[in-house]
Design an enzyme around this catalytic site. Structure first.
Site, short mmCIF file in Angstrom:
data_model
loop_
_atom_site.label_atom_id
_atom_site.label_comp_id
_atom_site.label_asym_id
_atom_site.label_seq_id
_atom_site.Cartn_x
_atom_site.Cartn_y
_atom_site.Cartn_z
N CYS A 1 0.86 -1.15 -0.01
CA CYS A 1 -0.04 0.11 -0.10
C CYS A 1 0.86 1.37 -0.13
CB CYS A 1 -0.75 0.07 1.24
SG CYS A 1 -2.00 1.56 1.36
N ASP B 1 -0.24 -6.21 -0.24
CA ASP B 1 -1.37 -6.23 -1.26
C ASP B 1 -0.92 -7.46 -2.05
OD1 ASP B 1 -2.95 -4.10 -0.45
OD2 ASP B 1 -1.57 -2.68 -1.73
#
Length: 281
Positions: free
Chosen positions: A188, A195
């Protein structure tokens, strides 16, 4: 670290901050992030080299009917890639939570409210569908199309982003093929949280070396960008270094906060044929 990590447009986001959960409707919770932050970094002009959309699945969507009886649904949202803004995911989650104790007259009103608020945040009309949970009870879990390139006997010792892995990665052989990888991982932009995603690459043109393509995708492992920005970077890098006649990049990311984000960018297709979840979603 991207060039725009400290951009003023990111400083006011609730992402990465302690926030209070609202339980009654509050559209002001939605926060926009200008797509231009990433696109300027990629040197993209007003004429985008792709079309497409960001497909969101909303698994935690609930409200009250006029009798106070809770309703639950699964929502699907398609945010056009041409919109000036993307919707920041934590603000989206907080916004959806504000429906929880709010009475709506009908399912249509919920859909119309989502369309109105998300379109205002994105700066362009957003497509929304709201489905009963039963519609998903028989939905299959699928794999991505084409051949998986993950099972290669190669040594990886560098995890810094490097688009140059794609240099000299094509042969003279002309081909039309679809490849995919489940090894896409980035972080992120704000919180540095991991992620996790899978990516499908469909192209027509000179054959791309699979080892070089995999090394390139793995180089996102320590890279900080939002999902949508990573996919646009993959698309533009492949176009730059491999110059295919046509290209489609479709990533599906694992769920966070009841939402999954599935960015789709293509030289010729506006949206994926289906929104079917993968095993990790």
């Amino acid at each position: 670290m991207t060039k725009y990590t400290n951009a003023d447009e990111l400083k006011s986001l609730t992402l990465g901050q302690k926030t209070e959960y609202k339980h009654t409707y509050e559209p002001e919770l939605l926060q926009a992030v200008p797509r231009s932050l990433n696109r300027d970094d990629l040197a993209l002009g007003d004429e985008l080299p792709f079309v497409g959309c960001d497909v969101w699945t909303l698994y935690e969507l609930s409200w009250l009917n006029q009798n106070g009886l809770p309703q639950v649904a699964v929502g699907e949202v398609a945010l056009p890639a041409t919109s000036p803004n993307l919707v920041e995911s934590k603000s989206f989650k907080l916004y959806l939570n504000s429906f929880n104790q709010t009475k709506f007259t009908s399912w249509d009103e919920v859909k119309e409210t989502l369309v109105k608020d998300l379109s205002a945040c994105a700066g362009e009309t957003v497509k929304v569908d709201v489905f009963p949970v039963q519609r998903y009870s028989q939905q299959p879990i699928v794999d991505m199309q084409g051949e998986c390139i993950d099972d290669q006997d190669i040594i990886i010792d560098d995890y810094e982003f490097n688009a140059a892995y794609l240099e000299s990665s094509t042969s003279d052989a002309e081909i039309e093929e679809t490849l995919h990888s489940h090894l896409l991982k980035s972080n992120c932009l704000i919180t540095n949280q991991p992620d996790w995603g899978s990516v499908e690459i469909q192209y027509k043109g000179k054959k791309i070396d699979r080892e070089k393509l995999l090394r390139y995708l793995i180089s996102f492992r320590q890279h900080n960008e939002f999902h949508e920005q990573c996919v646009e970077r993959i698309y533009t890098d492949i176009m730059k270094y491999c110059a295919p006649e046509s290209l489609t990049v479709f990533a599906r990311y694992t769920r966070r906060g009841g939402l999954d984000i599935n960015p789709f960018r293509s030289s010729h297709l506006l949206a994926p044929k289906d929104n079917l979840r993968l095993a990790r979603q």
